[in-house]
Design a protein around this motif. Sequence first.
Motif, PDB file in Angstrom:
ATOM      1  N   SER A  28      61.794 140.484  62.113  1.00 12.59           N
ATOM      2  CA  SER A  28      61.715 141.134  63.413  1.00 12.59           C
ATOM      3  C   SER A  28      61.781 140.096  64.527  1.00 12.59           C
ATOM      4  CB  SER A  28      60.423 141.942  63.526  1.00 12.59           C
ATOM      5  OG  SER A  28      60.252 142.459  64.831  1.00 12.59           O
ATOM      6  N   HIS A  29      62.285 140.510  65.688  1.00 14.89           N
ATOM      7  CA  HIS A  29      62.313 139.596  66.830  1.00 14.89           C
ATOM      8  C   HIS A  29      60.941 139.471  67.483  1.00 14.89           C
ATOM      9  CE1 HIS A  29      62.550 143.458  68.849  1.00 14.89           C
ATOM     10  NE2 HIS A  29      62.363 142.874  70.000  1.00 14.89           N
ATOM     11  N   LEU A  30      59.962 140.213  66.957  1.00 17.58           N
ATOM     12  CA  LEU A  30      58.590 140.114  67.443  1.00 17.58           C
ATOM     13  C   LEU A  30      57.727 139.188  66.599  1.00 17.58           C
ATOM     14  CD1 LEU A  30      57.979 143.929  68.127  1.00 17.58           C
ATOM     15  CD2 LEU A  30      58.737 142.207  69.755  1.00 17.58           C
ATOM     16  N   ASP A  31      58.312 138.578  65.553  1.00 18.50           N
ATOM     17  CA  ASP A  31      57.527 137.730  64.650  1.00 18.50           C
ATOM     18  C   ASP A  31      57.064 136.440  65.316  1.00 18.50           C
ATOM     19  OD1 ASP A  31      57.817 139.611  62.684  1.00 18.50           O
ATOM     20  OD2 ASP A  31      59.540 138.616  61.738  1.00 18.50           O
ATOM     21  N   LYS A  39      46.934 141.077  74.940  1.00 22.71           N
ATOM     22  CA  LYS A  39      47.861 142.098  75.402  1.00 22.71           C
ATOM     23  C   LYS A  39      48.178 141.888  76.879  1.00 22.71           C
ATOM     24  CE  LYS A  39      45.904 145.466  72.172  1.00 22.71           C
ATOM     25  NZ  LYS A  39      45.228 146.772  72.025  1.00 22.71           N
ATOM     26  N   LYS A  40      49.259 142.529  77.322  1.00 28.57           N
ATOM     27  CA  LYS A  40      49.731 142.311  78.674  1.00 28.57           C
ATOM     28  C   LYS A  40      48.722 142.769  79.720  1.00 28.57           C
ATOM     29  CE  LYS A  40      53.600 143.359  81.739  1.00 28.57           C
ATOM     30  NZ  LYS A  40      54.872 144.116  81.905  1.00 28.57           N
ATOM     31  N   GLU A  62      47.057 140.995  67.431  1.00 29.55           N
ATOM     32  CA  GLU A  62      46.795 141.255  66.021  1.00 29.55           C
ATOM     33  C   GLU A  62      46.510 142.730  65.789  1.00 29.55           C
ATOM     34  OE1 GLU A  62      43.753 139.702  62.479  1.00 29.55           O
ATOM     35  OE2 GLU A  62      43.613 138.908  64.525  1.00 29.55           O
ATOM     36  N   MET A  63      45.855 143.374  66.772  1.00 34.66           N
ATOM     37  CA  MET A  63      45.532 144.792  66.677  1.00 34.66           C
ATOM     38  C   MET A  63      46.426 145.645  67.581  1.00 34.66           C
ATOM     39  SD  MET A  63      43.046 144.794  64.552  1.00 34.66           S
ATOM     40  CE  MET A  63      41.821 143.663  63.863  1.00 34.66           C
ATOM     41  N   ALA A  64      47.505 145.069  68.072  1.00 36.18           N
ATOM     42  CA  ALA A  64      48.347 145.775  69.034  1.00 36.18           C
ATOM     43  C   ALA A  64      49.388 146.623  68.316  1.00 36.18           C
ATOM     44  CB  ALA A  64      49.042 144.781  69.958  1.00 36.18           C
ATOM     45  N   SER A  65      49.887 147.606  69.031  1.00 35.03           N
ATOM     46  CA  SER A  65      50.929 148.472  68.502  1.00 35.03           C
ATOM     47  C   SER A  65      52.302 147.873  68.783  1.00 35.03           C
ATOM     48  CB  SER A  65      50.817 149.866  69.126  1.00 35.03           C
ATOM     49  OG  SER A  65      51.004 149.779  70.533  1.00 35.03           O
ATOM     50  N   LYS A  69      53.525 145.191  71.832  1.00 34.65           N
ATOM     51  CA  LYS A  69      54.232 143.950  71.530  1.00 34.65           C
ATOM     52  C   LYS A  69      55.580 143.907  72.248  1.00 34.65           C
ATOM     53  CE  LYS A  69      52.197 143.174  66.954  1.00 34.65           C
ATOM     54  NZ  LYS A  69      52.475 143.051  65.500  1.00 34.65           N
ATOM     55  N   MET A  70      56.205 145.066  72.372  1.00 35.30           N
ATOM     56  CA  MET A  70      57.485 145.131  73.074  1.00 35.30           C
ATOM     57  C   MET A  70      57.338 144.757  74.542  1.00 35.30           C
ATOM     58  SD  MET A  70      60.495 145.721  71.917  1.00 35.30           S
ATOM     59  CE  MET A  70      61.194 146.441  73.396  1.00 35.30           C
ATOM     60  N   LYS A  71      56.220 145.124  75.159  1.00 38.79           N
ATOM     61  CA  LYS A  71      55.983 144.753  76.553  1.00 38.79           C
ATOM     62  C   LYS A  71      55.946 143.234  76.711  1.00 38.79           C
ATOM     63  CE  LYS A  71      53.353 148.854  77.991  1.00 38.79           C
ATOM     64  NZ  LYS A  71      52.031 149.317  78.504  1.00 38.79           N
ATOM     65  N   ILE A  72      55.237 142.565  75.791  1.00 33.70           N
ATOM     66  CA  ILE A  72      55.140 141.105  75.848  1.00 33.70           C
ATOM     67  C   ILE A  72      56.514 140.471  75.637  1.00 33.70           C
ATOM     68  CG2 ILE A  72      54.073 139.073  74.810  1.00 33.70           C
ATOM     69  CD1 ILE A  72      52.060 140.666  76.272  1.00 33.70           C
ATOM     70  N   LYS A  73      57.260 140.966  74.637  1.00 33.06           N
ATOM     71  CA  LYS A  73      58.564 140.385  74.329  1.00 33.06           C
ATOM     72  C   LYS A  73      59.549 140.597  75.475  1.00 33.06           C
ATOM     73  CE  LYS A  73      61.092 138.099  71.507  1.00 33.06           C
ATOM     74  NZ  LYS A  73      60.710 136.739  71.124  1.00 33.06           N
ATOM     75  N   THR A  74      59.532 141.777  76.069  1.00 35.82           N
ATOM     76  CA  THR A  74      60.421 142.042  77.203  1.00 35.82           C
ATOM     77  C   THR A  74      60.091 141.138  78.378  1.00 35.82           C
ATOM     78  OG1 THR A  74      60.573 144.356  76.479  1.00 35.82           O
ATOM     79  CG2 THR A  74      61.282 143.854  78.727  1.00 35.82           C
TER      80      THR A  74
END
Length: 205
Positions: A28-31, A39-40, A62-65, A69-74
């Motif tokens: 995954s690109h979130l790895d 979290k953000k 670690e406990m995020a959905s 995680k997509m918010k952080i990556k974006t």
Amino acid sequence: FHQACSPFIETARCYARPVRRKRKDIPSHLDDLPPTMLKKDYANVPVINSVDDVVKRLLSLEMASQKEKMKIKTQQLVEKVRRSPEDNGSFEVQVAILTAKIRTYEEHLQRHPKDKNNRRRMLMDMDRRKKLLAYLRRVRYDTFENTCKQLNIQYSLPPPYVRRITKRWVVKKAFCVKVFQEARKLKAAERLKQRREWQARAAKE
């Protein structure tokens, strides 16, 4: 008393047993996001440093959905290409947001290849990103190169349009050329008539 089964029945029983397929680990690109990152919504809270380790773990990735995680990556992709800290709507930022969405769709479709709804959304986002990149390439080429480099996008030029020559197309083109030539002859005769009228009026004056 054990009754012997025929080879055909034994083969049918083995065939009817459910086979558990081992799911492949799809990268995954979130790895690359560290699990200890907050979290953000809680990253810039000043009280976060004084809370318990258990609370920090609950508020970390670690406990995020997947959505969090997509918010952080974006946000990370946007930071690479934005023009200024206040830039939230430039073409580069839009390309970064669409890139994060497209990569998420690609990973989802690798696990669920029959999901036609998400495939349609991915193709729509890819088409929109292609239009934005084409505009950047035409107007600001240096920004286009930097955006593709920072986001790791392989941009390919669209193939040139080649019309298939058919017998019907040749006949239609010849007819259109003939109509165009006849229209030019009629307009030329009308212009010559008007020119003679103007010359006659000028001679009388």
